[in-house]
Design a protein around this motif. Structure first.
Motif, PDB file in Angstrom:
ATOM      1  N   ARG A  25       1.040  -1.186  -0.022  1.00  0.00           N
ATOM      2  CA  ARG A  25      -0.063  -0.122  -0.113  1.00  0.00           C
ATOM      3  C   ARG A  25       0.798   1.192   0.054  1.00  0.00           C
ATOM      4  O   ARG A  25       2.181   1.149   0.341  1.00  0.00           O
ATOM      5  CB  ARG A  25      -0.890   0.006   1.246  1.00  0.00           C
ATOM      6  N   ILE A  26       0.422   2.515  -0.603  1.00  0.00           N
ATOM      7  CA  ILE A  26       1.010   3.603  -0.364  1.00  0.00           C
ATOM      8  C   ILE A  26       1.580   3.991   0.803  1.00  0.00           C
ATOM      9  O   ILE A  26       2.813   4.597   0.990  1.00  0.00           O
ATOM     10  CB  ILE A  26       0.254   4.750  -1.054  1.00  0.00           C
ATOM     11  N   SER A  55      -6.259   8.474   0.017  1.00  0.00           N
ATOM     12  CA  SER A  55      -5.278   8.647  -0.955  1.00  0.00           C
ATOM     13  C   SER A  55      -5.887   8.382  -2.322  1.00  0.00           C
ATOM     14  O   SER A  55      -7.351   8.383  -2.384  1.00  0.00           O
ATOM     15  CB  SER A  55      -4.282   7.189  -0.826  1.00  0.00           C
ATOM     16  N   GLN A  56      -5.169   8.649  -3.399  1.00  0.00           N
ATOM     17  CA  GLN A  56      -5.561   8.598  -4.771  1.00  0.00           C
ATOM     18  C   GLN A  56      -5.766   7.076  -5.173  1.00  0.00           C
ATOM     19  O   GLN A  56      -6.482   6.941  -6.435  1.00  0.00           O
ATOM     20  CB  GLN A  56      -4.532   9.287  -5.779  1.00  0.00           C
ATOM     21  N   TYR A  79     -11.510   3.097  -1.090  1.00  0.00           N
ATOM     22  CA  TYR A  79     -10.151   3.931  -1.553  1.00  0.00           C
ATOM     23  C   TYR A  79      -9.208   3.334  -0.177  1.00  0.00           C
ATOM     24  O   TYR A  79      -9.493   3.050   0.756  1.00  0.00           O
ATOM     25  CB  TYR A  79     -10.802   5.460  -1.023  1.00  0.00           C
ATOM     26  N   THR A  80      -8.013   3.261  -0.560  1.00  0.00           N
ATOM     27  CA  THR A  80      -6.816   3.111   0.060  1.00  0.00           C
ATOM     28  C   THR A  80      -6.761   4.425   1.057  1.00  0.00           C
ATOM     29  O   THR A  80      -6.360   5.374   0.781  1.00  0.00           O
ATOM     30  CB  THR A  80      -5.744   2.814  -0.522  1.00  0.00           C
ATOM     31  N   VAL A 108     -11.757   6.236  11.218  1.00  0.00           N
ATOM     32  CA  VAL A 108     -12.473   6.500   9.965  1.00  0.00           C
ATOM     33  C   VAL A 108     -12.206   5.881   8.607  1.00  0.00           C
ATOM     34  O   VAL A 108     -10.983   5.378   8.580  1.00  0.00           O
ATOM     35  CB  VAL A 108     -12.216   8.084   9.722  1.00  0.00           C
ATOM     36  N   ILE A 109     -12.987   5.622   7.743  1.00  0.00           N
ATOM     37  CA  ILE A 109     -12.883   4.937   6.505  1.00  0.00           C
ATOM     38  C   ILE A 109     -12.870   6.164   5.604  1.00  0.00           C
ATOM     39  O   ILE A 109     -13.735   6.640   5.385  1.00  0.00           O
ATOM     40  CB  ILE A 109     -13.959   4.024   6.165  1.00  0.00           C
TER      41      ILE A 109
END
Length: 335
Positions: free
Chosen positions: A116-117, A263-264, A272-273, A333-334
């Protein structure tokens, strides 16, 4: 050209948070432990920068491995040998682990999962370590190519990976650690990353038998075992067992409160990641010796390590041994 398999999008819903297996608040948990192994004699006064334990000879290369952390992938193999274990939030509020090895190297480790980023913002503090993972989103390929790491993932180094019998894909991919490091002969060796080890602060600690940390889709509970001198680990109400035997645990648990945002990157389900910000400063809780200490953390750049201090500004020493760092948010939080 780097060709990488797309990260698996399927996620397993977390196990119910409540269970009779989880230690009751205020009660000392009883842990299952494996037999201790003998360590070779070390040079007087020489300690490992990741663990504070006596170190024999020169520092060894750093290997970071991305590990599955849902019920489908348990029990994990190799975590007991890690110097540091990071808990990171991923899609759907679940968590995944990054295990960092240097002082000890298990023969095998897994299940190995996708990167992951947030990983790429954590690893530069180790210099240029070997980094093992299985797959990454195609949009992240340019970021992987520029990252400060030796890519020893399953696409670059397929000979180091194998499917473990008795498990099902994608939770059955494991790796041979020596083969991983053989493809990263220039991997940087362990160095100071800001951790300090030694006696606990004289004051400021609060007695704790258990301490829980929540993410939107996961909950960890750390329970102090006076017998083992460790914080034994429960996840989602169940004992976190190791494939080698015994319950996972560590002398020091760091709950590092960070900013988590979108993130993007996202999976095919448009989940979303999260991007976990491990650079900057913030508050933390350090668990050691059956007590919880309020602390502050600071990391000035991605190439810098993270320093932890007491509220009065003194070094927040860790207890020698394995360190778990839970990268959490005050309000889960998501993104």
């Amino acid at each position: 050209m780097i060709t990488v398999t797309l990260a698996g999008a399927a996620v397993l819903l977390p196990v119910a948070a409540c269970s009779s297996n989880e230690p009751a608040a205020g009660k000392a948990p009883q842990a299952t432990t494996a037999s201790p192994t003998e360590e070779p004699a070390a040079e007087p006064g020489k300690t490992h920068p990741f663990t504070g334990l006596p170190m024999e000879g020169a520092a060894k290369p750093v290997l970071a491995v991305k590990i599955e952390n849902t019920a489908a992938g348990k029990p994990q193999l190799g975590l007991k040998s890690a110097d540091i274990v990071y808990i990171e939030q991923v899609e759907a509020g679940l968590t995944r682990l990054m295990a960092v090895f240097s002082s000890k190297l298990p023969a095998k480790v897994g299940p190995v999962r996708s990167a992951r980023i947030s990983d790429l913002h954590i690893v530069p503090q180790f210099g240029k370590p070997a980094f093992a993972y299985s797959g990454v989103q195609s949009l992240m390929l340019p970021f992987m190519a520029k990252a400060s790491l030796y890519d020893v993932g399953d696409t670059r180094n397929p000979g180091a990976f194998f499917r473990q019998p008795g498990r099902f894909a994608p939770y059955n991919l494991f790796a041979n650690t020596k083969k991983l490091l053989s493809r990263a002969p220039g991997a940087d060796k362990a160095k100071d990353i800001g951790f300090t080890f030694g006696d606990a602060p004289a004051d400021g600690g609060v007695d704790k038998k258990t301490y829980s940390v929540k993410w939107p889709g996961a909950r960890f509970t750390f329970g102090w075992s006076e017998t083992d001198k460790k914080w034994m680990i429960w996840q989602d109400g169940k004992k976190d067992m190791a494939a080698e035997g015994g319950q996972l645990g560590a002398p020091t648990i760091v709950v590092q409160y960070t900013k988590t945002e979108r993130s993007q990157f996202h999976d095919k389900n448009q989940s979303y990641t999260p991007l976990v910000h491990s650079v900057g400063e913030g508050s933390a809780v350090v668990l050691r010796d059956g007590k919880a200490y309020k602390a502050k953390w600071e990391r000035k750049s991605e190439e810098s390590g993270t320093t932890f201090t007491t509220e009065s500004g003194e070094p927040m020493n860790f207890a020698p041994g394995q360190v778990w760092v839970a990268l959490a948010s005050r309000k889960p939080v998501i993104p």
